[in-house]
Design an enzyme around this catalytic site. Structure first.
Site, PDB file in Angstrom:
ATOM      1  N   GLU A   1     -13.054   5.556  -0.232  1.00 20.71           N
ATOM      2  CA  GLU A   1     -14.568   4.621   0.744  1.00 20.71           C
ATOM      3  C   GLU A   1     -15.425   5.607   1.672  1.00 20.71           C
ATOM      4  OE1 GLU A   1     -11.510   0.671   2.381  1.00 20.71           O
ATOM      5  OE2 GLU A   1     -10.407   2.676   1.911  1.00 20.71           O
TER       6      GLU A   1
ATOM      7  N   GLU B   1       0.788  -1.177  -0.013  1.00 21.45           N
ATOM      8  CA  GLU B   1      -0.012  -0.130   0.130  1.00 21.45           C
ATOM      9  C   GLU B   1       1.033   1.335  -0.022  1.00 21.45           C
ATOM     10  OE1 GLU B   1      -2.849   0.450   3.354  1.00 21.45           O
ATOM     11  OE2 GLU B   1      -3.409  -1.401   3.269  1.00 21.45           O
TER      12      GLU B   1
ATOM     13  N   LYS C   1     -15.738   4.728   5.084  1.00 24.40           N
ATOM     14  CA  LYS C   1     -14.848   4.203   5.675  1.00 24.40           C
ATOM     15  C   LYS C   1     -14.880   5.339   7.564  1.00 24.40           C
ATOM     16  CE  LYS C   1      -9.886   2.416   6.126  1.00 24.40           C
ATOM     17  NZ  LYS C   1      -8.820   2.948   5.159  1.00 24.40           N
TER      18      LYS C   1
ATOM     19  N   GLU D   1      -9.186   9.469   5.776  1.00 25.90           N
ATOM     20  CA  GLU D   1      -9.410   7.738   5.614  1.00 25.90           C
ATOM     21  C   GLU D   1     -10.176   7.951   4.330  1.00 25.90           C
ATOM     22  OE1 GLU D   1      -7.579   5.298   6.642  1.00 25.90           O
ATOM     23  OE2 GLU D   1      -6.035   6.606   7.731  1.00 25.90           O
TER      24      GLU D   1
END
Length: 350
Positions: A231, A177, A234, A240
């Protein structure tokens, strides 16, 4: 996964049916386990990886699918300068046998590396160009006299140095990642679409060059960008939810030239022949195709309506949904085939 039989059953259920039509390179057993606080999970990690590997061998898949795990850089005791990289002493009991296993099966050591975190925590001390792969004066490693012009290379070489102290120079480092958020909270410095585009755009150029790091110049780094989509559900800080290259509806958050590389795929339900493929490009003709029971049906202009609806007020969005031919079609298909899975996919047409 510590049970060999359960590991093999899992692979037969979730991996084998998708081969060889899907390229599966790795099975990650746990994510950032050693960087957490659960010592019970830490003690199970190697056994679980060994069980999955044994199952891959039994099924004849160990040459094409590799078992690995991903680590955060929290496992590092020291990372500066890179040549002084060490693992945390309290994790040595887990990392040493893990490295031995990696060496045995010729598997890379994967890390989740985010130069963004270093910049966010110290924006007045960490030069932004150094973390974005932009021209800068860089830094020299006093231990090796090697020059570093970006932080990601320095982070990777710190891991190489730490592995060398544990007797391993035979394991490659990979990036499971890395990425940069396009949006963040007020205290999350640097989280902008501009910086995200620069980081990931320059990262793609670096990957294309197939070069290694200053310490391992001839060993290209396999790299996975986090993430393809934002996302939006999330929890945590705003950053995030904003690492994606694309919004959940498939429109780009920023353009780094990957739109045309998204695959055009058609999913066919095992129970019913129901396919839904979206084709779209903001600057070209936009249309939607449905493939149902051998008949191809086409609706035009849908994605443009969808984008307008996403920008309008809630009331206007509802009006757009009522006029949305694809939405109505999807509702009908879902009602007719409750168990069918319908994939919505995007591709650029020129």
């Amino acid at each position: 996964m510590t049970d060999p039989l359960k590991a093999q059953n899992w692979i037969q259920q979730h991996v084998t049916p998708h081969l060889p039509q899907t390229k599966i390179s790795f099975i990650l057993v746990g994510n950032e386990v050693l960087g957490g606080n659960d010592t019970t999970l830490m003690s199970y990690l190697l056994t679980a990886m060994q069980s999955v590997y044994a199952a891959l061998v039994n099924l004849g898949l160990s040459k094409t699918v590799t078992v690995v795990t991903a680590h955060s850089l929290n496992i590092m005791g020291s990372s500066y300068p890179p040549s002084a990289g060490t693992f945390r002493e309290d994790l040595a009991q887990y990392i040493q046998p893990l490295l031995n296993f990696h060496s045995q099966i010729n598997a890379p050591f994967l890390i989740n590396a985010y130069p963004y975190f270093a910049y966010k925590d110290s924006p007045n001390e960490v030069p932004i160009d150094y973390v974005l792969f932009q021209p800068n004066s860089g830094m020299n490693d006093s231990g090796t006299n090697l020059h570093y012009d970006n932080m990601l290379d320095a982070q990777i070489d710190a891991v190489y140095a730490a592995m060398k102290l544990m007797g391993h120079i035979d394991i490659d480092v990979g990036i499971s990642e890395t990425g940069w958020p396009s949006k963040g909270d007020e205290n999350e410095a640097g989280a902008t679409p501009e910086n995200a585009g620069i980081y990931n755009g320059n990262l793609l150029k670096k990957i294309a060059e197939k070069k290694g790091t200053p310490a391992r110049p001839d060993v290209p780094i396999d790299t996975y960008i986090f993430a393809l989509f934002n996302e939006d559900l999330k929890p945590g800080p705003a950053s995030e939810r904003n690492y994606g290259l694309f919004y959940p509806d498939g429109t780009p958050v920023y353009n780094i030239g990957v739109d045309s590389y998204l695959p055009t795929l058609i999913f066919s339900s095992a129970a019913h022949d129901v396919n839904c493929t979206y084709y779209g490009n903001r600057s070209s003709h936009t249309f939607v195709k449905f493939w149902e029971g051998g008949r191809l049906e086409q609706h035009e202009e849908f994605l443009e309506i969808f984008w307008e609806g996403r920008r309008n007020s809630d009331e206007e969005s509802e009006m757009e949904k009522k006029r949305d031919p694809c939405k109505q079609r999807l509702d009908r298909i879902r009602s007719k085939y409750p168990g069918a899975v319908i994939w919505l996919e995007y591709s650029s047409l020129t």
